[in-house]
Design a protein around this motif. Sequence first.
Motif, PDB file in Angstrom:
ATOM      1  N   ILE A 291     -11.672  -7.438  -1.339  1.00 47.25           N
ATOM      2  CA  ILE A 291     -10.525  -8.206  -0.827  1.00 47.25           C
ATOM      3  C   ILE A 291     -10.095  -7.632   0.534  1.00 47.25           C
ATOM      4  CG2 ILE A 291      -8.107  -8.851  -1.257  1.00 47.25           C
ATOM      5  CD1 ILE A 291      -9.960 -10.157  -3.303  1.00 47.25           C
ATOM      6  N   SER A 292     -10.052  -6.301   0.647  1.00 42.08           N
ATOM      7  CA  SER A 292      -9.644  -5.685   1.912  1.00 42.08           C
ATOM      8  C   SER A 292     -10.578  -6.098   3.048  1.00 42.08           C
ATOM      9  CB  SER A 292      -9.656  -4.162   1.809  1.00 42.08           C
ATOM     10  OG  SER A 292      -8.774  -3.748   0.811  1.00 42.08           O
ATOM     11  N   GLU A 293     -11.874  -6.140   2.765  1.00 43.49           N
ATOM     12  CA  GLU A 293     -12.834  -6.553   3.809  1.00 43.49           C
ATOM     13  C   GLU A 293     -12.637  -8.018   4.194  1.00 43.49           C
ATOM     14  OE1 GLU A 293     -16.601  -3.559   2.888  1.00 43.49           O
ATOM     15  OE2 GLU A 293     -16.359  -5.368   1.690  1.00 43.49           O
ATOM     16  N   ILE A 294     -12.382  -8.859   3.199  1.00 44.14           N
ATOM     17  CA  ILE A 294     -12.170 -10.290   3.509  1.00 44.14           C
ATOM     18  C   ILE A 294     -10.928 -10.444   4.393  1.00 44.14           C
ATOM     19  CG2 ILE A 294     -11.730 -12.595   2.549  1.00 44.14           C
ATOM     20  CD1 ILE A 294     -13.222 -11.634  -0.023  1.00 44.14           C
ATOM     21  N   PHE A 295      -9.830  -9.755   4.026  1.00 48.59           N
ATOM     22  CA  PHE A 295      -8.604  -9.830   4.845  1.00 48.59           C
ATOM     23  C   PHE A 295      -8.878  -9.321   6.267  1.00 48.59           C
ATOM     24  CE2 PHE A 295      -4.397 -10.676   2.747  1.00 48.59           C
ATOM     25  CZ  PHE A 295      -4.880 -11.132   1.527  1.00 48.59           C
ATOM     26  N   ALA A 296      -9.608  -8.200   6.377  1.00 49.11           N
ATOM     27  CA  ALA A 296      -9.825  -7.593   7.699  1.00 49.11           C
ATOM     28  C   ALA A 296     -10.772  -8.430   8.553  1.00 49.11           C
ATOM     29  CB  ALA A 296     -10.380  -6.175   7.521  1.00 49.11           C
ATOM     30  N   GLU A 297     -11.799  -9.006   7.913  1.00 52.28           N
ATOM     31  CA  GLU A 297     -12.837  -9.695   8.705  1.00 52.28           C
ATOM     32  C   GLU A 297     -12.549 -11.177   8.901  1.00 52.28           C
ATOM     33  OE1 GLU A 297     -16.586  -8.719   6.816  1.00 52.28           O
ATOM     34  OE2 GLU A 297     -16.071  -6.579   6.861  1.00 52.28           O
ATOM     35  N   GLN A 298     -12.031 -11.837   7.861  1.00 54.99           N
ATOM     36  CA  GLN A 298     -11.804 -13.292   7.991  1.00 54.99           C
ATOM     37  C   GLN A 298     -10.332 -13.678   8.013  1.00 54.99           C
ATOM     38  OE1 GLN A 298     -14.324 -12.519   5.500  1.00 54.99           O
ATOM     39  NE2 GLN A 298     -16.081 -13.809   6.036  1.00 54.99           N
ATOM     40  N   GLY A 299      -9.470 -12.769   7.578  1.00 53.64           N
ATOM     41  CA  GLY A 299      -8.034 -13.045   7.617  1.00 53.64           C
ATOM     42  C   GLY A 299      -7.502 -13.610   6.314  1.00 53.64           C
ATOM     43  N   GLU A 300      -6.165 -13.531   6.184  1.00 51.67           N
ATOM     44  CA  GLU A 300      -5.529 -13.968   4.932  1.00 51.67           C
ATOM     45  C   GLU A 300      -5.696 -15.466   4.702  1.00 51.67           C
ATOM     46  OE1 GLU A 300      -1.447 -12.766   4.330  1.00 51.67           O
ATOM     47  OE2 GLU A 300      -1.248 -14.066   2.561  1.00 51.67           O
TER      48      GLU A 300
ATOM     49  N   GLU B 243       6.121   2.351  -7.712  1.00 51.03           N
ATOM     50  CA  GLU B 243       5.633   3.528  -8.443  1.00 51.03           C
ATOM     51  C   GLU B 243       4.162   3.367  -8.813  1.00 51.03           C
ATOM     52  OE1 GLU B 243       6.662   6.599  -9.053  1.00 51.03           O
ATOM     53  OE2 GLU B 243       8.268   6.015  -7.688  1.00 51.03           O
ATOM     54  N   ARG B 244       3.801   2.174  -9.262  1.00 45.76           N
ATOM     55  CA  ARG B 244       2.418   1.962  -9.703  1.00 45.76           C
ATOM     56  C   ARG B 244       1.427   1.934  -8.537  1.00 45.76           C
ATOM     57  NH1 ARG B 244       2.259  -2.672 -14.427  1.00 45.76           N
ATOM     58  NH2 ARG B 244       3.742  -1.713 -15.835  1.00 45.76           N
ATOM     59  N   LEU B 245       1.874   1.425  -7.383  1.00 46.96           N
ATOM     60  CA  LEU B 245       0.916   1.165  -6.299  1.00 46.96           C
ATOM     61  C   LEU B 245       1.065   2.079  -5.085  1.00 46.96           C
ATOM     62  CD1 LEU B 245       0.732  -2.748  -6.264  1.00 46.96           C
ATOM     63  CD2 LEU B 245      -0.698  -1.141  -7.511  1.00 46.96           C
ATOM     64  N   LYS B 246       1.912   3.117  -5.188  1.00 44.22           N
ATOM     65  CA  LYS B 246       2.182   3.896  -3.963  1.00 44.22           C
ATOM     66  C   LYS B 246       0.938   4.601  -3.416  1.00 44.22           C
ATOM     67  CE  LYS B 246       4.273   7.685  -6.469  1.00 44.22           C
ATOM     68  NZ  LYS B 246       5.496   8.197  -7.014  1.00 44.22           N
ATOM     69  N   ASN B 247      -0.044   4.876  -4.252  1.00 44.25           N
ATOM     70  CA  ASN B 247      -1.265   5.508  -3.735  1.00 44.25           C
ATOM     71  C   ASN B 247      -2.444   4.542  -3.625  1.00 44.25           C
ATOM     72  OD1 ASN B 247      -0.030   8.065  -3.606  1.00 44.25           O
ATOM     73  ND2 ASN B 247      -0.269   8.279  -5.823  1.00 44.25           N
ATOM     74  N   ASP B 248      -2.172   3.265  -3.798  1.00 43.16           N
ATOM     75  CA  ASP B 248      -3.245   2.266  -3.806  1.00 43.16           C
ATOM     76  C   ASP B 248      -3.614   1.862  -2.374  1.00 43.16           C
ATOM     77  OD1 ASP B 248      -4.569  -0.127  -5.525  1.00 43.16           O
ATOM     78  OD2 ASP B 248      -3.744  -0.924  -3.672  1.00 43.16           O
ATOM     79  N   THR B 249      -4.898   1.759  -2.103  1.00 40.12           N
ATOM     80  CA  THR B 249      -5.306   1.335  -0.748  1.00 40.12           C
ATOM     81  C   THR B 249      -6.023  -0.016  -0.778  1.00 40.12           C
ATOM     82  OG1 THR B 249      -7.357   2.578  -1.030  1.00 40.12           O
ATOM     83  CG2 THR B 249      -5.577   3.695   0.155  1.00 40.12           C
ATOM     84  N   SER B 250      -6.081  -0.649  -1.958  1.00 39.27           N
ATOM     85  CA  SER B 250      -6.881  -1.873  -2.068  1.00 39.27           C
ATOM     86  C   SER B 250      -6.070  -3.149  -1.849  1.00 39.27           C
ATOM     87  CB  SER B 250      -7.562  -1.925  -3.447  1.00 39.27           C
ATOM     88  OG  SER B 250      -6.587  -2.136  -4.456  1.00 39.27           O
ATOM     89  N   ARG B 251      -4.739  -3.011  -1.627  1.00 36.08           N
ATOM     90  CA  ARG B 251      -3.914  -4.211  -1.400  1.00 36.08           C
ATOM     91  C   ARG B 251      -3.512  -4.266   0.072  1.00 36.08           C
ATOM     92  NH1 ARG B 251      -3.905  -2.628  -6.959  1.00 36.08           N
ATOM     93  NH2 ARG B 251      -3.425  -4.426  -8.238  1.00 36.08           N
ATOM     94  N   PRO B 252      -4.202  -5.088   0.873  1.00 34.76           N
ATOM     95  CA  PRO B 252      -3.937  -5.104   2.312  1.00 34.76           C
ATOM     96  C   PRO B 252      -2.484  -5.428   2.649  1.00 34.76           C
ATOM     97  CG  PRO B 252      -5.584  -6.798   1.684  1.00 34.76           C
ATOM     98  CD  PRO B 252      -5.324  -5.965   0.484  1.00 34.76           C
ATOM     99  N   LEU B 253      -1.802  -6.233   1.830  1.00 34.06           N
ATOM    100  CA  LEU B 253      -0.433  -6.636   2.172  1.00 34.06           C
ATOM    101  C   LEU B 253       0.578  -5.493   2.032  1.00 34.06           C
ATOM    102  CD1 LEU B 253      -0.220 -10.204   0.585  1.00 34.06           C
ATOM    103  CD2 LEU B 253      -0.657  -9.596   2.958  1.00 34.06           C
ATOM    104  N   LEU B 254       0.190  -4.404   1.347  1.00 37.26           N
ATOM    105  CA  LEU B 254       1.143  -3.316   1.129  1.00 37.26           C
ATOM    106  C   LEU B 254       0.803  -2.049   1.912  1.00 37.26           C
ATOM    107  CD1 LEU B 254       1.771  -3.671  -2.727  1.00 37.26           C
ATOM    108  CD2 LEU B 254       2.955  -4.790  -0.817  1.00 37.26           C
ATOM    109  N   GLN B 255      -0.147  -2.142   2.843  1.00 31.80           N
ATOM    110  CA  GLN B 255      -0.519  -0.952   3.613  1.00 31.80           C
ATOM    111  C   GLN B 255       0.464  -0.757   4.777  1.00 31.80           C
ATOM    112  OE1 GLN B 255      -2.947   0.916   2.060  1.00 31.80           O
ATOM    113  NE2 GLN B 255      -2.669  -0.792   0.668  1.00 31.80           N
ATOM    114  N   GLY B 256       0.470   0.451   5.344  1.00 29.25           N
ATOM    115  CA  GLY B 256       1.304   0.721   6.525  1.00 29.25           C
ATOM    116  C   GLY B 256       2.686   1.202   6.163  1.00 29.25           C
ATOM    117  N   GLU B 257       3.618   1.029   7.124  1.00 25.88           N
ATOM    118  CA  GLU B 257       4.991   1.537   6.989  1.00 25.88           C
ATOM    119  C   GLU B 257       5.770   0.847   5.876  1.00 25.88           C
ATOM    120  OE1 GLU B 257       6.791   3.858   9.408  1.00 25.88           O
ATOM    121  OE2 GLU B 257       4.655   4.334   9.255  1.00 25.88           O
TER     122      GLU B 257
END
Length: 174
Positions: free
Chosen positions: A44-53, A110-124
């Motif tokens: 999913i992260s690759e699809i968001f990064a390469e083709q967009g949401e 709490e559940r997702l604070k260390n998750d890197t697979s959800r592009p919408l929740l990355q960053g600040e």
Amino acid sequence: MKNVVLIGFMGCGKSTVGIRLSYRLRRVVEDTDRRIEREQGKSISEIFAEQGEAYFRELETDLLRRMKQEPGIRIIATGGGLPMRKENRRLLHELGQVIYLQLSPETVYERLKNDTSRPLLQGEDPLGKIQKLMSERAPVYEETADIVINVDGNDMEKTLQMIEAALAEREEQA
Ligand code: S3P
């Protein structure tokens, strides 16, 4: 018995509940995100990064249309943003009984604070992002659902029991 469709915010447990429910109800489980990844050969992260949401959202609708044509009664776990499109909401209802797994933004964080697979929740400020998205989406999830199950503070067993009880009650009423 119709398909059982699980909707709700990222981290509410749709995929895990789907798998556990598939054992209990002896039905195949299908996860829209996993199927899109398989069909596209990308995460999913690759699809968001390469083709967009927007492209990903088209893939979701296209998959639901195809699933409607497929035989068999299944448990269907969906991506958190999928019910936001009107056409998708209609397709979800045509597919089966829609169960919303509801939980608080704090539990999601709490559940997702260390998750890197959800592009919408990355960053600040991930909690701020969760709160904003949740406030936009919660009314839509509620409006779409046939059954609402609050999963905050539940262990998996409790959630499964609540779902089974709600499904049995609806069967009786049908
Ligand atoms: C999304 C939720 C994700 C995945 C994608 C977008 C969303 O699925 O479809 O990252 O918009 O909420 P999960 O709900 O399974 O995390």
